[in-house]
Design an enzyme around this catalytic site. Structure first.
Site, mmCIF file in Angstrom:
data_model
loop_
_atom_site.group_PDB
_atom_site.id
_atom_site.type_symbol
_atom_site.label_atom_id
_atom_site.label_comp_id
_atom_site.label_asym_id
_atom_site.label_seq_id
_atom_site.Cartn_x
_atom_site.Cartn_y
_atom_site.Cartn_z
ATOM 1 N N HIS A 81 22.605 27.391 -13.252
ATOM 2 C CA HIS A 81 22.824 28.644 -12.529
ATOM 3 C C HIS A 81 21.549 29.437 -12.299
ATOM 4 O O HIS A 81 21.547 30.400 -11.538
ATOM 5 C CB HIS A 81 23.850 29.500 -13.306
ATOM 6 C CG HIS A 81 25.018 28.676 -13.743
ATOM 7 N ND1 HIS A 81 25.077 28.070 -14.992
ATOM 8 C CD2 HIS A 81 26.131 28.296 -13.083
ATOM 9 C CE1 HIS A 81 26.183 27.361 -15.082
ATOM 10 N NE2 HIS A 81 26.848 27.481 -13.944
ATOM 11 N N GLU A 133 24.268 33.365 -12.149
ATOM 12 C CA GLU A 133 23.390 33.110 -10.985
ATOM 13 C C GLU A 133 22.868 34.430 -10.414
ATOM 14 O O GLU A 133 21.703 34.537 -10.017
ATOM 15 C CB GLU A 133 24.147 32.316 -9.912
ATOM 16 C CG GLU A 133 23.249 31.992 -8.717
ATOM 17 C CD GLU A 133 23.962 31.236 -7.605
ATOM 18 O OE1 GLU A 133 24.855 30.426 -7.879
ATOM 19 O OE2 GLU A 133 23.601 31.480 -6.431
ATOM 20 N N THR A 172 25.282 31.277 -4.216
ATOM 21 C CA THR A 172 25.521 30.012 -3.508
ATOM 22 C C THR A 172 27.001 29.608 -3.455
ATOM 23 O O THR A 172 27.363 28.692 -2.719
ATOM 24 C CB THR A 172 24.759 28.867 -4.203
ATOM 25 O OG1 THR A 172 25.156 28.821 -5.576
ATOM 26 C CG2 THR A 172 23.262 29.043 -4.089
ATOM 27 N N SER A 230 34.121 29.670 -13.613
ATOM 28 C CA SER A 230 33.443 28.933 -12.551
ATOM 29 C C SER A 230 33.702 29.617 -11.211
ATOM 30 O O SER A 230 34.809 29.572 -10.675
ATOM 31 C CB SER A 230 33.964 27.497 -12.521
ATOM 32 O OG SER A 230 33.560 26.861 -11.335
HETATM 33 C C1 2E4 Z 1 24.991 26.519 -10.248
HETATM 34 C C2 2E4 Z 1 25.212 27.006 -9.000
HETATM 35 O O1 2E4 Z 1 28.284 29.256 -10.107
HETATM 36 P P1 2E4 Z 1 29.553 28.661 -10.653
HETATM 37 O O2 2E4 Z 1 30.230 29.615 -11.606
HETATM 38 O O3 2E4 Z 1 30.447 28.168 -9.586
HETATM 39 O O4 2E4 Z 1 29.019 27.437 -11.524
HETATM 40 P P2 2E4 Z 1 29.717 26.109 -12.040
HETATM 41 O O5 2E4 Z 1 28.968 25.714 -13.254
HETATM 42 O O6 2E4 Z 1 31.171 26.214 -12.098
HETATM 43 O O7 2E4 Z 1 29.374 25.082 -10.876
HETATM 44 C C3 2E4 Z 1 28.124 24.515 -10.769
HETATM 45 C C4 2E4 Z 1 27.104 25.426 -10.175
HETATM 46 C C5 2E4 Z 1 25.955 25.721 -10.837
HETATM 47 C C6 2E4 Z 1 27.283 25.965 -8.951
HETATM 48 N N1 2E4 Z 1 26.339 26.694 -8.352
HETATM 49 FE FE1 SF4 Z 2 23.773 23.541 -6.351
HETATM 50 FE FE2 SF4 Z 2 25.728 24.104 -4.657
HETATM 51 FE FE3 SF4 Z 2 26.184 22.531 -6.718
HETATM 52 FE FE4 SF4 Z 2 25.736 25.101 -7.074
HETATM 53 S S1 SF4 Z 2 27.497 24.197 -6.044
HETATM 54 S S2 SF4 Z 2 24.899 23.436 -8.280
HETATM 55 S S3 SF4 Z 2 24.215 25.540 -5.496
HETATM 56 S S4 SF4 Z 2 24.786 22.094 -4.985
#
Ligand code: 2E4
Ligand code: SF4
Length: 330
Positions: A81, A133, A172, A230
């Site tokens: 993140h 993030e 993102t 998530s």
């Molecule tokens: C980094 C960026 O950001 P989210 O809470 O969706 O993270 P998750 O760990 O569930 O998914 C991977 C990720 C990591 C997504 N975007």
């Molecule tokens: Fe990277 Fe997108 Fe996956 Fe997040 S969801 S880890 S920004 S590719």
């Protein structure tokens, strides 16, 4: 013996792991292989308990902050993140050997923020308050340089120092549709605002939402596999609801669903957030197969071929154990 009722299943594709998650998990696995246990990981490498517990079983130790780490001679990994700049400074002050598993698409947003700042622009970040993030992106710049907004209402309340010198960036993993509405409001209020090339929502987030949209109106219920913390998984559930499947749930494991409660539905849609392993989808299919006679269709809206290179120390061939130890403690 009574016949099992029929159930059509639409498997959304793409679903599950994205390139950034693949890379982040691989970094922890390779670090464990090369440097042995323990390897410290700051924050859940990705937001999934199954992934975290599997890595813990192999010797990864998860912490929220670096000051929880007592040994200075073990590798430290930063989660996918991203991290505020200060975390890297602190790691360097302690002479840690660290590997950065920040997704390259998150790092790209960090660089955009820096460029805007260097050009004297105030930055509006669209994102969810408190998400790691967002904390990491805001932490690329001094306090006050980035203003976080979450809704169209927040756009109306913005009071920038210089409305003619603004730029926006985003998390993102946002909802593509909600973000579009926020950006329209920003452009209406601040016609000169500088935008990213397209937006900062990544390809994986966009594709998973599109795939859910393509299935939702044909489903009586949808299951999104993912964790409550998530962001991208939560957005998938919301997209399922707003695209016509009001009975949509986010669940972590098969054991969290009452399969019997789905009796009477004809079509079930399944997707998974970017941090949810496919084995958890398979586990859910098995649970349903025990009660229903399944016919399974995959509905694919895009192919994904993207992959990201590993950090340099892991790209090089493994050294003899002594040299690796020296590297890990240098
Ligand atoms: C980094 C960026 O950001 P989210 O809470 O969706 O993270 P998750 O760990 O569930 O998914 C991977 C990720 C990591 C997504 N975007
Ligand atoms: Fe990277 Fe997108 Fe996956 Fe997040 S969801 S880890 S920004 S590719």
């Amino acid at each position: 013996m009574s016949e099992r009722p029929n159930l059509s299943v639409i498997l959304c594709a793409p679903r599950g792991f994205c390139a950034g998650v693949d890379r982040a998990i691989q970094i922890v696995e390779l670090a464990l292989q090369r440097y042995g246990a323990p390897v410290y990981v700051r924050h859940e490498i990705v937001h999934n308990r199954f992934v975290v517990e599997s890595l813990e079983a192999r010797g990864a130790v998860f912490v929220e902050e670096l000051d929880e780490i007592e040994e200075d001679d073990r590798p430290v990994i930063f989660s996918a993140h991203g991290i505020p700049k200060q975390v890297k400074t602190d790691a360097e002050a302690r002479n840690f050997f660290y590997l950065d598993a920040t997704c390259p698409l998150v790092s790209k947003v960090h660089r955009e923020a820096e460029i805007h700042h260097r050009r004297g622009r105030d930055i509006v970040l669209i994102g969810h308050k408190g998400h790691p993030e967002v904390v990491g992106t805001m932490g690329q710049l001094p306090e006050g340089a980035v203003t976080l907004i979450e809704t169209v209402g927040d756009v109306m309340r913005l009071e920038p120092r210089d409305p003619g010198n603004l730029a926006w960036i985003s998390q993102t993993t946002l909802s593509v549709d909600d973000t579009r509405a926020i950006v329209e409001a920003l452009r209406e209020r601040f016609p000169d605002i500088v935008s990213p090339h397209k937006d900062d929502i990544c390809y994986a987030t966009t594709n998973r939402q599109e795939a859910v949209k393509a299935a939702a109106s044909d489903c009586d219920a949808m299951i999104i596999v993912g964790a409550p913390n998530s962001s991208n998984s939560q957005r998938l559930r919301e997209v399922a609801v707003s695209s016509g499947c009001t009975r949509s749930v986010l669940i972590q494991r098969a054991r969290d669903i009452d399969v019997a409660a789905f009796a009477g539905i004809r079509t079930l849609g399944i997707s998974a957030g970017a941090s949810a392993p496919e084995t958890l989808v398979e586990e859910i299919l098995e649970a349903f197969a025990a009660r229903f006679s399944l016919s399974i269709e995959t509905r694919r809206i895009a192919d994904e071929t993207i992959s990201f290179p590993l950090p340099r120390p892991l790209r090089e061939p493994a050294n003899p154990p002594a040299a690796e130890k020296a590297l890990a403690t240098s």
